[in-house]
Design a protein around this motif. Structure first.
Motif, PDB file in Angstrom:
ATOM      1  N   PHE A 267      22.557  65.097   0.350  1.00 48.89           N
ATOM      2  CA  PHE A 267      21.286  64.450   0.638  1.00 48.89           C
ATOM      3  C   PHE A 267      20.765  64.951   1.971  1.00 48.89           C
ATOM      4  O   PHE A 267      21.496  65.569   2.748  1.00 48.89           O
ATOM      5  N   THR A 268      19.495  64.704   2.234  1.00 43.85           N
ATOM      6  CA  THR A 268      18.869  65.238   3.441  1.00 43.85           C
ATOM      7  C   THR A 268      18.512  64.132   4.422  1.00 43.85           C
ATOM      8  O   THR A 268      18.309  62.977   4.048  1.00 43.85           O
ATOM      9  N   ASP A 269      18.468  64.518   5.683  1.00 44.83           N
ATOM     10  CA  ASP A 269      17.935  63.679   6.769  1.00 44.83           C
ATOM     11  C   ASP A 269      16.898  64.561   7.436  1.00 44.83           C
ATOM     12  O   ASP A 269      17.170  65.241   8.424  1.00 44.83           O
ATOM     13  N   GLN A 270      15.689  64.550   6.875  1.00 44.66           N
ATOM     14  CA  GLN A 270      14.681  65.546   7.241  1.00 44.66           C
ATOM     15  C   GLN A 270      14.292  65.526   8.714  1.00 44.66           C
ATOM     16  O   GLN A 270      14.195  66.586   9.348  1.00 44.66           O
ATOM     17  N   PRO A 271      14.046  64.373   9.328  1.00 44.64           N
ATOM     18  CA  PRO A 271      13.664  64.383  10.749  1.00 44.64           C
ATOM     19  C   PRO A 271      14.723  65.011  11.649  1.00 44.64           C
ATOM     20  O   PRO A 271      14.387  65.581  12.690  1.00 44.64           O
TER      21      PRO A 271
ATOM     22  N   PRO B 267      20.790  73.759  11.228  1.00 42.34           N
ATOM     23  CA  PRO B 267      19.530  73.280  10.665  1.00 42.34           C
ATOM     24  C   PRO B 267      19.425  73.583   9.171  1.00 42.34           C
ATOM     25  O   PRO B 267      20.163  74.415   8.642  1.00 42.34           O
ATOM     26  N   SER B 268      18.483  72.926   8.533  1.00 37.18           N
ATOM     27  CA  SER B 268      18.400  73.003   7.076  1.00 37.18           C
ATOM     28  C   SER B 268      17.030  73.421   6.570  1.00 37.18           C
ATOM     29  O   SER B 268      16.723  73.250   5.389  1.00 37.18           O
TER      30      SER B 268
ATOM     31  N   ALA C  62      12.548  73.513   1.079  1.00 36.78           N
ATOM     32  CA  ALA C  62      12.621  73.734   2.532  1.00 36.78           C
ATOM     33  C   ALA C  62      11.231  73.583   3.131  1.00 36.78           C
ATOM     34  O   ALA C  62      10.413  74.503   3.107  1.00 36.78           O
ATOM     35  N   ASP C  63      10.982  72.425   3.698  1.00 34.82           N
ATOM     36  CA  ASP C  63       9.643  72.004   4.083  1.00 34.82           C
ATOM     37  C   ASP C  63       9.143  72.669   5.368  1.00 34.82           C
ATOM     38  O   ASP C  63       7.943  72.721   5.612  1.00 34.82           O
TER      39      ASP C  63
END
Length: 306
Positions: A60-64, A84-85, A103-104
């Motif tokens: 899962f992601t933690d975007q901030p 970083p992701s 990948a935003d």
């Protein structure tokens, strides 16, 4: 003989009780007996994009915080998988075990090996930068459907999209050719397909509606059909064909679009959901800065069951 006076108020109360009992029985039908929502961790900023591998572990992601994390189903622990992701948002594990990521940061679609190596699959459409790939699903042939809404990010230099239309795109199994799969959305977001690869659900969170589409052999989507009057951030599906939408907790609809359950989550926003764990019987939920699990009587359809 005893006479009863039937009033509109009493009829209304009876209907409420019947409806409550019906919803309760249906909810307990999909949730394991005695199961309660369990918070695994709450140390993140905004969790998103859960995707399970064949072992039942969930990425899962933690975007901030620009990181992808991994929950171990056997150990019930969480560790950083990649940081970083690329400001990854939605994730999906493909048929070869690679992690696909929306990948935003630079509006790209990535393929990440389990060794952490990155292959950038898609960077643009017809020479224009994508709006911001958000969520994705892989069909039986290995083709990728992804939603491309536009959410202005503080880490972007641009302030307007190159592409005005908010669409769903299809990346062919060769991972090179990209076409428009569906358009005409306000803000497409959550996306999930059925196990037989014949139906794709797309949530238009901007219009507060979810639709189903027929998946054709060439990847085209046809037969757009209204499913329910609710949009969704993320989505999943169980082996009975029930569709799980997120936002205010998790709301479950049967294949006919009728609500059969609501799973409350004590967070401002529930972003996404998937099935993981042993035998795909654990509902894994991402909500604000936390992640939760819930044991179910139904299971996911991502991997064949023994």
């Amino acid at each position: 003989m005893v006479h009863f006076k039937i009033t509109l108020k009493s009829i209304f109360i009876i209907l409420l009780v019947v409806n409550f009992c019906s919803c309760t029985s249906q909810s307990t039908g999909i949730i394991a007996e005695g199961a309660e929502l369990s918070q695994i961790a709450n140390t993140f900023s905004f969790t998103e994009g859960p995707a399970a591998n064949e072992e039942g572990d969930v990425f899962f992601t933690d975007q901030p915080n620009d990181q992808i994390l991994k929950w171990s189903a056997s150990k019930n622990t969480i560790e950083v998988f990649k940081k970083p992701s690329g400001r990854a948002n939605g994730l999906y594990v493909d048929h070869k075990g690679n992690l696909l990521a929306a990948a935003d940061e630079h509006n790209e679609l990535w393929q990440i090996g389990m060794n952490g190596n990155i292959d950038t699959l898609i960077t643009q459409f017809e020479g224009k930068k994508l709006n911001g790939p958000n969520d994705l699903w892989v069909d039986l042939k290995g083709g990728i459907y992804f939603t491309d809404p536009y959410y202005q990010r503080p880490y972007w230099d641009r302030t307007t999209p190159d592409i005005k239309e908010k669409r769903v795109y299809y990346v062919a199994p060769n991972r090179k050719d990209i076409t428009i799969a569906a358009e005409g959305f306000v803000q497409p977001n959550g996306i999930i397909g059925t196990a037989d690869g014949k139906t794709l659900y797309i949530a238009d969170i901007g219009a507060k509606k979810t639709y189903s589409f027929t998946i054709n052999d060439n990847g085209d989507l046809t037969n757009k059909t209204f499913f329910t009057e609710m949009g969704s951030d993320g989505m999943t599906i169980d082996h009975k064909g029930n569709v799980y939408l997120t936002g205010d907790g998790v709301t479950v609809f049967n294949k006919d679009g009728k609500q059969i359950a609501h799973i409350p989550v004590n967070e401002e926003w529930t972003a996404n959901v998937t099935f993981g764990g042993k035998n795909q019987e654990t509902l894994f939920i991402t909500a604000k800065g936390a992640v939760y699990t819930l044991q179910m009587n139904v299971h996911g359809v991502r991997y064949p069951m023994d």
